[in-house]
Enzyme design. Structure first.
Site, PDB file in Angstrom:
ATOM      1  N   ASP A 153      37.612  21.813   5.280  1.00  0.00           N
ATOM      2  CA  ASP A 153      38.715  21.248   4.322  1.00  0.00           C
ATOM      3  C   ASP A 153      37.807  19.882   3.867  1.00  0.00           C
ATOM      4  O   ASP A 153      38.546  18.805   3.779  1.00  0.00           O
ATOM      5  CB  ASP A 153      39.808  20.551   5.065  1.00  0.00           C
ATOM      6  CG  ASP A 153      40.704  21.895   5.203  1.00  0.00           C
ATOM      7  OD1 ASP A 153      40.226  22.945   5.120  1.00  0.00           O
ATOM      8  OD2 ASP A 153      41.946  21.512   5.777  1.00  0.00           O
ATOM      9  N   LYS A 156      43.536  28.478   2.938  1.00  0.00           N
ATOM     10  CA  LYS A 156      44.451  28.470   3.723  1.00  0.00           C
ATOM     11  C   LYS A 156      45.729  27.819   3.467  1.00  0.00           C
ATOM     12  O   LYS A 156      45.772  26.913   2.420  1.00  0.00           O
ATOM     13  CB  LYS A 156      44.037  28.188   5.335  1.00  0.00           C
ATOM     14  CG  LYS A 156      43.584  26.612   5.329  1.00  0.00           C
ATOM     15  CD  LYS A 156      42.988  26.308   6.549  1.00  0.00           C
ATOM     16  CE  LYS A 156      42.262  24.964   6.670  1.00  0.00           C
ATOM     17  NZ  LYS A 156      43.388  24.071   6.694  1.00  0.00           N
ATOM     18  N   CYS A 194      43.095  19.816  11.117  1.00  0.00           N
ATOM     19  CA  CYS A 194      42.513  21.071  10.750  1.00  0.00           C
ATOM     20  C   CYS A 194      41.303  21.341  11.486  1.00  0.00           C
ATOM     21  O   CYS A 194      40.934  22.588  11.877  1.00  0.00           O
ATOM     22  CB  CYS A 194      42.247  21.252   9.427  1.00  0.00           C
ATOM     23  SG  CYS A 194      43.628  21.240   8.323  1.00  0.00           S
TER      24      CYS A 194
END
Length: 260
Positions: free
Chosen positions: A35, A149, A194
């Site tokens: 991310d 995601k 994450c």
């Protein structure tokens, strides 16, 4: 016929002292870039601490070769369950109770954030320096798998392996298995969300997981320290980049060390 024989003889001779193309390859080891998107750096969920990790990730891409790289992205539809704008009367930082998709009587606590990482927006894009390097690698030296995601409106997803309810799984585990990956080197944003989720799921699935401590960040020293302590409890190895490189020298670096 002569040309064919000449080419074959060169191949069999090993081309003398030529340096192998894979001299910097970390076998059975994948790099995970979690991310590293604009919204988590300078966008709606940006942190002044985030840009400091970029040179470390650049270094891992520039100075090392990997049999596989995964780059995950939050990829939220408008109205996503994690957006406070989807829950009237709430603000970023609040939380709500949310039912599990498969078991409505089971409840999880959903943290709420400002809208972020909506597809086709600047904030959802991978940071330019990282993306440029990935484009140069993919299809040439290294397979790069982009995991988008948290696309389901009703379920959040921190881990690059699965959503938070383990309702749906991504292709990551099968891709790592296909490429004979045993070790996952994890970097990215943010440490206590994450990065944490991906690292724990990696351990659960049987991978050796290494977190590069100075290639991940979050909102405070306290939050980062707590996340790292938890990950170490799960069996994640936590090293800074220099220590990891010293423990995993490429042949070229090993030669330089021996010369010293």
């Amino acid at each position: 016929m002569w040309a064919y024989s000449f080419i074959c003889s060169l191949a069999l001779s090993g081309l003398g002292n030529a340096v192998p193309f894979s001299s910097k390859l970390h076998k059975n080891t994948a790099l995970a870039i979690i991310d590293v998107q604009n919204d988590f750096i300078t966008g709606s969920l940006g942190s002044p601490r985030a840009p400091a990790i970029l040179p470390k990730i650049y270094q891992l891409l520039d100075d090392h070769e990997w049999p596989f790289i995964v780059a995950s992205q939050d990829w939220h539809p408008i109205g996503h369950v994690s957006f406070s704008s989807s829950h009237p009367g709430t603000v970023p930082g609040d939380s709500v109770n949310d039912s599990f998709v498969d078991t409505p009587t089971k409840i999880e606590t959903q943290a709420l954030y400002a809208d972020h990482c909506v597809p086709e927006t600047w904030g959802a894009e991978i940071e330019r320096g990282v993306q440029t390097r990935l484009h140069l690698l993919e299809g040439y030296t290294t397979p790069v798998n982009y995991i988008k995601k948290a696309q389901d409106h009703s379920v959040d997803s921190y881990s690059a392996f699965a959503d938070n309810q383990y309702h749906r799984f991504t292709t990551l585990h099968s891709e790592l298995t296909l490429h004979s990956i045993e070790t996952l080197v994890v970097t990215g944003l943010i440490t206590n969300a994450c990065v944490r989720g991906t690292s724990i799921d990696g351990i659960k699935l049987g991978y050796e997981v290494v977190l590069i401590e100075d290639a991940t960040e979050t909102t405070s020293d306290e939050a980062k320290a707590a996340a790292i302590a938890e990950l170490e409890g799960w069996g994640v190895q936590v090293l800074n980049l220099t220590a990891w490189e010293n423990a995993n020298p490429t042949p070229s670096k090993l030669r330089r060390r021996e010369e010293l």
